[in-house]
Design an enzyme around this catalytic site. Structure first.
Site, PDB file in Angstrom:
ATOM      1  N   LYS B  20       1.157  -1.277   0.023  1.00 46.96           N
ATOM      2  CA  LYS B  20      -0.101   0.040  -0.114  1.00 46.96           C
ATOM      3  C   LYS B  20       1.000   1.339  -0.093  1.00 46.96           C
ATOM      4  O   LYS B  20       1.767   1.413   0.683  1.00 46.96           O
ATOM      5  CB  LYS B  20      -0.919   0.018   1.362  1.00 46.96           C
ATOM      6  N   THR B  65      -4.359  -5.005   0.756  1.00 45.11           N
ATOM      7  CA  THR B  65      -3.692  -3.527   1.180  1.00 45.11           C
ATOM      8  C   THR B  65      -4.273  -2.745   1.709  1.00 45.11           C
ATOM      9  O   THR B  65      -3.940  -1.597   2.569  1.00 45.11           O
ATOM     10  CB  THR B  65      -3.312  -2.919  -0.401  1.00 45.11           C
ATOM     11  N   HIS B 253      20.224  24.269 -13.729  1.00 45.74           N
ATOM     12  CA  HIS B 253      21.133  25.236 -14.405  1.00 45.74           C
ATOM     13  C   HIS B 253      20.700  26.635 -14.261  1.00 45.74           C
ATOM     14  O   HIS B 253      19.430  26.948 -14.819  1.00 45.74           O
ATOM     15  CB  HIS B 253      21.415  24.980 -15.863  1.00 45.74           C
TER      16      HIS B 253
END
Lengths: 289, 289, 289, 289
Positions: B20, B65, B253
């Protein structure tokens, strides 16, 4: 893998890799008035002995990640990109030769699908709408050889019936009732490994995807787990070029909304969709040696 | 790891795991009027022999789950959660015992930081603002034992000088000029492994984070690579409880904007920030055996 | 607003606006070794008579959005940026003069906060970590004059008690029980309008934010709605420079997890957090004319 | 709009609205073995006199947002949802009647498209893949009447030629060269207003979308601005049921990559794609009164 580099008696750089991510490249090729389009997101990752840079700050053997970006665009110019796998293999081999201390390269390419706009029932020559889902190729090369993987990302699939979750293990914290008829929905992520670097990758990718979708539809699913295995098994049985396949399947729960409180029946009609938490079901199916 | 399970002569389930994800738990504890808060995102992942379910559609040994989710909330009730590492260890051991065919458990907990609101210079007892960055713990347990990792996610750090990228490898596609003074910016992701499951994890996490930040500031950086190594080395030298540390550092950057076209100088003042592409620098620093 | 432009007898372009979004600008200023940092995301939007371009395809009076981007970087060079409001006003006035047919300009600037890294209890001169939340300024200018708005975005705030939702309207689809003690959590978005374009915007912004946070803590909240009004009223009472203030407050629901099923009590300790659906509470508080 | 409510002599609640967002509803309807699917995200927003709650903390006339959620699911049960516009109108009218002090309602519904999986060239009866783009309906109702809007969100469209940007205004900060042949790409957001609340909204939505796509392909585009106007004009000319249409078109820049540095030509083949900054072009086309 950087060989362990002693710095103090006991602290070493045990692994180092670097590269450029999210290089967004579109290549247009023209066959008369008919244009074709490759819309790609390319990641490069280099393995090798980079300890001079990491440990000592000496960059002399380091290929700049900006150079990697330039290289992807430059090589794309003359490359036919007959498939993202083929382009990825050429990129991988280029970087393996180019980086002074590079010993391994991984190239990951995501291709975004574009469909031609229909005008009066005809496909347009140069106008497109973006489709759903993504195609992926991952190429890994080192002294031991080349591995070619392909995959699918972010393809949402759903069936409104012929799916359940019953007779599972029950213990003190189990409250979920059995479900004999539920919605099954997932965001399909699959990746598979080819047995060879020489194959018709365009045809194969579509064929594997179609097999996954067809198997998704063709059975009562007692669990995401079982459907995962069935999809993998069907791909391997119908595709000798595939050595193994891995799935990662989040269970996008569609729960029956409780209408009984309002004196209404909910006969598998009205569902609420939840984003979290979600079940996550993974597995690899492969040919035994 | 599921032991290879023959299904047809040649196609097997070679690995299976499930669990889960994104269980969002807040626990409030009260010490008189002063409240403390743990704001957590918990993932559970189980390894084991799940072939009855995957291959045969038999769920009788499968922990749902949904049960995992219930368990996390129920165990949180009486658990002091003195650290996310400690809570993660108890969850991991619970699921290792509970799942009928479970052989390994991984618990990943992300903790979101909350700072007390200041009122007239005093910290408020029960009102908070969310801070930046996240704390992570990953606990892995199987028959071989327990591993405790901690980490930092999504912490943006930047220095406006004392960083460059010079004397790097140049070849046909290299166009980047040397930089002796640039902005260095990254989204810090670090994870480290403790030598023991018995330590003062609260104190250690803050101390490791502080050491990373201090080392980030204390040298001229000839490359993200070298700064990565220095940060790792400093953590290991000052923290005997840390066995190894891994960094994943995207180079955000910041490029000098070309003002010369307008007759203006740009003496490291005006930068444009790009999201893609980005360099990605990774590495592991550890104690040699 | 484009004046209605007849094209066929009956179809007109009734409004048109365009601009450049997501111009990411960092400006570094140096006071000796001590560096300061402005990290901005700038959007420009122009109103005006653009019908030659929209209707007739004639671009001769159109400022390119690329030019807008260049302009932002070029003007930032010599601008002190003493506040984002001041910089936004100068940008707005520039574009109002520059675009040949421009009649109105809106500038939106988001500033990302950066905090100095502490080294041995001292703030570092040039190294930073990014903080939470964002500061916003919106400048609107046209022939009628200039409006200066400021705001807060993405600041999560939460209190663990002193909040409820009771005695609300009940009808056939109402199932929610009264709550006398709940967690109140929101992602604060506020924007307010200044009475003048000449004010100490740096000090004011911090002062308004602090007032919002203090009022958030200082009362029992019978509803997000009432807390919204109280925060707005307190800001107006303590800040004569603020004409009106608007809030958009998603209710980030923290629900008591039902532990009674496991024979456990949940005395406002264990909550699950849901992302969707969410209540959304909005309102404007202002000085009456 | 809340009527101004005096609280102190001078500070009032000048506007208030609240509602529930992100109510995720799936409705499955069965015609024998053939299933149809509506996958919706519903937002409700109420206007009215809510000053008792905001100003005085009295909730007795306030419909809870949780009740709004329940209502959406309950009304969906018996509603045929023949279109999201029709369902939205019924929701809007329900909330206008139900909220004790409600004077206006806005319902926004996003529908996610699902396409049937093809099995042996046949559309499957209950298995689907999610398509790209979204359909939107926005219903507004108050004492003055009802407005029905429809729209498209997140549909990426691109043409590889027949687009340029030339002869635009040039001044001191302009550096962009003319482009006679470029890629035109955008994320289409369109919303249009119907002249009546009684129309075949299903057919109309598809027809408007098709017209937009066809017009996108059928001309040389001198600017996103002109293509916007052409698409709007074509929709109005072919759809008497549409009163006006608004577009918001981010210019997803595809820039020619500079290959000349490597001695290579780039004849409109190799592009890099940038996410930021982006041009944003908006406009409304409508029937003159």
């Amino acid at each position: 893998m950087t060989s362990s580099t002693p710095t103090t008696p006991s602290i070493v750089l045990s692994h180092a890799n670097y590269g450029k991510s999210a290089v967004r490249l579109v290549k247009v090729t023209r066959d008369g008035d008919r244009h074709d389009l490759r819309d790609l997101n390319v990641d490069v990752m280099l393995d090798g002995d980079f300890s001079a840079s990491y440990v000592d700050g000496d960059n002399r053997a380091m290929l700049a990640t900006d150079t990697m970006r330039n290289t992807i665009y430059a090589l794309a110019k003359d490359d036919p990109i007959e498939s993202i796998e083929a382009f990825g293999m050429r990129l991988a081999q280029h970087f393996l030769k180019t980086g002074p201390t590079v010993t391994g390269v991984q190239i990951r390419i995501v291709e975004y699908p574009w469909n031609r706009i229909a005008v009066n029932g005809q496909e347009h020559e140069h106008a497109f709408t973006r489709g759903a889902g993504e195609r992926v190729a991952v190429i890994s090369v080192d002294a031991a050889g080349m591995t070619v993987q392909a995959g699918i990302d972010n393809l949402l699939i759903l069936k409104t019936t012929n799916s359940g979750w019953e007779d599972f293990y029950r213990e003190q914290y189990t409250t979920l009732p059995d479900a004999r008829d539920r919605i099954l929905a997932t965001v399909l992520t699959a990746d598979w490994t080819y047995t060879s670097a020489h194959a018709d990758f365009e045809r194969l990718w579509s064929s594997v995807r179609d097999q996954i979708l067809v198997t998704f539809t063709d059975h009562y699913s007692p669990s995401v787990q079982n459907t995962l295995f069935r999809m993998g098994k069907a791909v391997l049985e119908s595709h000798p070029d595939v050595q193994k396949i891995h799935f990662s399947l989040p269970n996008k729960h569609h729960l029956l909304f409780d209408l009984a409180r309002f004196g209404m029946e909910n006969d598998n009609q009205i569902f609420h969709v939840t984003n979290d938490p979600f079940g996550l079901i993974e597995g690899t199916v492969e040919r035994s040696q």
